[in-house]
Design a protein around this motif. Structure first.
Motif, mmCIF file in Angstrom:
data_model
loop_
_atom_site.group_PDB
_atom_site.id
_atom_site.type_symbol
_atom_site.label_atom_id
_atom_site.label_comp_id
_atom_site.label_asym_id
_atom_site.label_seq_id
_atom_site.Cartn_x
_atom_site.Cartn_y
_atom_site.Cartn_z
ATOM 1 N N ASP A 598 0.834 -1.206 0.000
ATOM 2 C CA ASP A 598 0.000 0.000 0.000
ATOM 3 C C ASP A 598 0.870 1.258 0.000
ATOM 4 O O ASP A 598 0.670 2.179 -0.785
ATOM 5 C CB ASP A 598 -0.901 0.026 1.233
ATOM 6 C CG ASP A 598 -1.898 -1.124 1.249
ATOM 7 O OD1 ASP A 598 -2.345 -1.530 0.158
ATOM 8 O OD2 ASP A 598 -2.207 -1.619 2.351
ATOM 9 N N SER A 644 -2.510 -6.921 -4.119
ATOM 10 C CA SER A 644 -3.733 -6.620 -3.362
ATOM 11 C C SER A 644 -4.665 -7.828 -3.301
ATOM 12 O O SER A 644 -5.572 -7.880 -2.474
ATOM 13 C CB SER A 644 -4.464 -5.430 -3.980
ATOM 14 O OG SER A 644 -5.134 -5.825 -5.163
ATOM 15 N N THR A 659 -7.614 -1.952 1.956
ATOM 16 C CA THR A 659 -7.031 -2.133 0.627
ATOM 17 C C THR A 659 -7.908 -1.460 -0.430
ATOM 18 O O THR A 659 -7.405 -0.769 -1.319
ATOM 19 C CB THR A 659 -6.886 -3.631 0.301
ATOM 20 O OG1 THR A 659 -6.111 -4.241 1.341
ATOM 21 C CG2 THR A 659 -6.226 -3.834 -1.036
#
Length: 881
Positions: A598, A644, A659
RNA sequence: GGGCGAUUAGCGCAGCGGUAGCGCAGCAGCUUUACACGCUGUUGGUCGGGGGUUCGAAUCCCUCAUCGCCCACCA
């Protein structure tokens, strides 16, 4: 919501949004807006023109600039319109009428009737290009569309003429001008192209009067000899000194003409004797003035020979006459020799026939505001991009010559000069009964040079003019730097006291794959509308922009457009991926839940934004396109989206939501960064993804057009979300690891669908979320931790960091020799790198003179390579033992 | 004759003073539930030649070569 089609279908989207933008008056500029103004005027295409790739390039750039400015909070005016294009349009219509049999020559119809036909034609065929620009997505303010022959615009043109006339800058003069025998009009110097071609140099004998001797003259244009009035030699040429003032007998005409001495003659060229044809050559004309020679016109306005050429030649076309003259001279024994001769011939840009120097009375303009205009570019008050074009501009400005502005055409602005008997008046409207107007019209460029302000209502001080003039940027081709750019600058200063624009972006020329110019006759010019139908407007725009670096010509290849389409499809599907995961749109990002992945993508986004800003600041649109491509495809899709999948498929709901929040954050920024390049698809997705919902109506709520342009994330943001350079380093290492494992897979032909079960041999275990991501990225079912592990000999191993080994158990699928070879090859590469680094560091001067930062970098690099070598050596040793 | 640009992997181009990169094509493998308009891995380059500056040059300077544009009244 998740019903988005699998592939992006531009046709369904583009017309819908263009109409939406028009319906909501998104492109209409408001002069009373408090926002700062940003403006640009379109280089008006010919009314009768159709869209070419050149237009696509040019207008896409303008649209990108306009959309970027809009998102940056400017009140944007992109003012569109078309040009009447005097000669071009008139000759197209003439051709059409002749084909229909409506006339042979325009005189058959007469001026008024003919003009009616041109207007009819304009109504019927004009404005196609405007519709085509809409297909491209051009965000022009169509409520302000102008045509250079609109009544108000025409008044401006005439007003400008009157003004310059009254200042004494416009005058009528008898001069040698460039005559186009096909269009039958005078042209400016700029409308003549010098084309190099293989011609001949004929050597003719001219007998001396009263003797056996003769002079030899050389010419490339035998037909003009019929109008010769002298033979010239250099005054100091010793060969001919005794002949000054004597005469020769002009063959074919049997006319005695003098031998004159003039310094213009180059004694070293050919025989040093030049035939002088005062009426048909500019240099000869000059000499004729000095020596008071008569002017004998032997070539008529239509390019045929006159009676003065003699009855044998009268009526012949100039080229036929050339052959006839040569034949006659030869038969008389007066042709000495013919040489091949490479020389440059002036061609009319419009009619593509050789121009004829012709003495006639024309209107000329002594350019105004020359000094100021020169200075403006020198000092950077007006900036050229790329800068080097300013040199071309300045060179022309320094050598500037008066402009022949009158044309013997009908389609155009009539010269506002009136005559009655011996009286002459220059004014816009007729002085009254009995006055007749000058029959000439003005050069088309005499109207286009007023474009930036005449389109805004000048000479009235309209709101529009006050808000949006001077304009911000101009986007055009360097081929019209003299025709248009330079003249607009002069007109701007002269009539408004201001430069018409601040920046000029010069596009390159579009060429085909072989580097040839696009042209109708070569048939290598694809129809942009077909490309739009096939690939979509966004794809065409992106493809062209990707391959259009500042200042370079563009080699067009349909593959580029295909690539643009693929890219749109990628964008489409990346958004579809998000849509398939239910969850609130644009949720809060919790800093505590951010993974390295991230953080990494947020940092990469930040870099991409900075790169986009830098690219825009320097008008480097191909770099901006490359940044978008790299960031979105190679970084976001290839790494982040794949990573992800770990939290999205296996994480807890908090991580899942976080996410998605990061994805939304990145996508909502990305769509905005893309919008100037890909207006249609980004608008569609902006709504599909519901990113518009949280925005104020006039700032992205209704349309992405006004969504704020992304700003770099900033230090506070980075601090708050823990985005540090360590993340970049860790992620680089992880990516390397993943690539190594995939490499092993490929090396040993392990199909992607065969899941791996990795063994992590170490005294510590890896964090479970990290393992999950690695598993997803390399296609593994598990990563088992073992503090004791005895691998089978030759089992491939990679190193995920200090103190651990990651084994890839693929029993039965690998053989030790192959693994040995793989490692050995890898080792070789590393040895070479170490060698390079060591040589550099061993240089005593290096350590002494290099900046400490660079020294450190090199040392670190060496250390990295060395530790990698140790690992490989280790693995090799295990195989050999 | 003057000016400007180009020359980097098979092709098209980025990089413009600190580990030679991108896209296409090529090769090998993959119907991995966003995308075959796709995914993964991978082969290609003494950065046109020669000199110089620098600890270090594809990158700055000089020079040559080839190609392309623009300007210039040698018939």
């Amino acid at each position: 919501m998740s019903e988005i089609p699998k592939a992006y279908e531009p046709q369904a989207v583009e017309d819908k949004w263009y109409q939406y933008w028009l319906d909501h008056k998104c492109f209409t500029a408001n002069p009373r807006s408090p926002k700062p103004a940003w403006s640009i005027v379109i280089p008006p295409p010919n009314v009768t023109g159709v869209l070419t790739l050149g237009h696509v390039l040019n207008n896409t750039i303008q649209d990108i600039l306009a959309r970027h400015a809009r998102m940056n909070g400017h009140e944007v005016l992109w003012l569109p319109g078309t040009d009447h294009a005097g000669i071009a349009t008139q000759s197209v219509v003439e051709k059409d009428l002749r084909k229909q049999g409506a006339m042979k020559h325009r005189e058959d119809l007469g001026r008024e009737k003919f003009l009616e036909k041109v207007w009819d034609w304009k109504e019927k065929h004009g404005g196609i290009i405007i519709q085509q620009l809409k297909k491209l997505g051009a965000s022009c303010d169509w409520t302000r569309e102008r045509f250079t022959m609109d009544p108000e615009y025409s008044r401006c043109v005439q007003q400008a003429f009157v003004d310059l006339y009254n200042k004494g800058l416009i005058y009528r003069g008898k001069r040698m001008v460039n005559w186009d025998p096909a269009a039958q009009t005078a042209l400016s110097d700029e409308e003549v192209d010098m084309i190099e071609e293989q011609g001949h140099l004929w050597h003719f004998k001219y007998p001396l009067l009263g003797g056996e001797a003769f002079l030899v003259v050389a010419t490339t244009r035998p037909e003009t000899m019929l109008g010769d009035e002298a033979v010239a030699v250099h005054p100091d040429d010793p060969r001919y000194q005794s002949l000054h003032g004597k005469q020769v007998l002009l063959p074919l005409r049997d006319k005695p003409i003098p031998i004159i001495a003039d310094p213009l003659v180059d004694p070293k060229f050919a025989t040093g004797c030049v035939k002088v044809t005062p009426a048909h050559d500019p240099a000869d004309y000059e000499m004729a003035l000095r020596h008071h020679l008569p002017l004998t016109v032997v070539i008529a306005l239509d390019g045929t020979m006159t009676e003065a050429a003699g009855m044998d030649f009268a009526g012949l076309d100039r080229l036929e006459a050339r052959k006839a003259v040569v034949a006659r001279m030869e038969s008389l024994g007066l042709l000495l020799k013919v040489e091949n001769y490479l020389h440059r011939v002036g061609y009319s840009q419009r009619s593509n026939v050789p121009i004829e120097p012709y003495l006639s009375e024309q209107w000329f303009l002594r350019y105004p505001a020359v000094a100021q205009s020169t200075q403006a570019v020198e000092t950077g008050q007006i900036k050229f991009h790329p800068e080097r074009w300013s040199k071309t501009y300045l060179h022309w400005m320094v050598n500037i010559k008066d402009w022949c502005i009158s044309r013997q055409l009908w389609w155009g602005h009539r010269v506002p000069v009136w005559r009655r008997d011996a009286e002459t008046r220059c004014q816009v409207d007729s002085p009254g009964q009995g006055w007749t107007q000058d029959s000439d019209v003005l050069d088309t460029w005499f109207s286009s040079w007023l474009w930036p302000f005449a389109t805004m209502g000048w000479p009235e001080k309209t709101d529009t003019l006050q808000k949006f003039y001077p304009t911000t940027d101009l986007v055009t081709g360097p081929d019209i730097i003299f025709f248009w750019v330079a003249r607009m600058i002069m007109a701007g200063f002269e009539f408004t006291g201001q430069p018409p624009f601040r920046n000029v972006y010069f596009t390159g020329l579009i060429r085909d794959k072989q580097g040839r110019k696009m042209s109708k006759s070569l048939g290598n010019s694809p129809d942009p509308l077909e490309l739009i139908a096939k690939y979509g407007a966004d794809a065409l725009r992106f493809g062209v922009m990707r391959s259009a670096p500042l200042g370079q010509d563009i080699l067009y290849d349909e593959q580029q457009v295909e690539l643009g389409r693929n890219f749109c499809n990628k964008l489409w599907n990346a958004c579809r991926f998000r849509q398939m995961h239910p969850g609130p749109v644009q949720g809060e990002i919790d800093p505590g839940l951010l993974s390295n992945d991230d953080k990494w993508i947020l940092l990469r986004l930040d870099s991409a934004i900075a790169e986009m800003d830098a690219a825009f600041a320097h008008y480097k649109f191909s770099e901006a396109a490359a940044t978008l491509y790299r960031f979105f495809w190679s970084e976001y899709c290839d790494w982040y989206v794949e990573a992800s999948k770990a939290p999205l498929q296996g994480g807890d709901s908090a991580h899942k939501a976080n996410t998605l929040a990061v994805i939304d954050f990145v996508l909502s920024h990305t769509l905005r960064l893309f919008h100037p390049f890909l207006p249609f698809i980004t608008e569609e997705l902006w709504h599909d993804m519901a990113y518009s919902q949280d925005m104020p109506p006039d700032q992205g709520g209704r349309t992405i057009l006004f969504a704020p342009w992304p700003k770099p994330l900033g230090e506070d943001f980075k601090l708050h979300y823990g985005l540090s350079d360590d993340v970049l380093r860790d992620m680089a290492a992880r990516q390397e690891l993943v690539i190594e494992i995939r490499n092993v897979r490929a090396q040993f032909r392990i199909p992607a669908n065969k899941k791996l079960n990795l063994v992590f041999h170490s005294d510590f275990d890896l964090p479970s979320d990290e393992k999950a991501v690695i598993q997803i990225l390399v296609g593994a079912d598990s990563i088992k931790h073992r503090s004791e592990y005895q691998p089978p000999k030759g089992e491939p191993v990679v190193y995920p960091g200090p103190g651990g080994k990651l084994f890839i158990p693929i029993a039965g699928l690998f053989d030790a020799d192959a693994e040995k070879a793989r490692l050995a090859k890898e080792l070789l590469k590393i040895e070479a790198e170490i060698e390079k680094a060591q040589t550099k560091l061993a240089n005593p001067d290096f350590a002494r003179k290099v900046p400490p930062q660079v020294l450190l970098e090199h040392q670190q690099r060496l250390a990295d390579w060395q530790s990698k070598r140790a690992q490989l050596q280790d693995a090799l040793d295990a195989l050999n033992s």
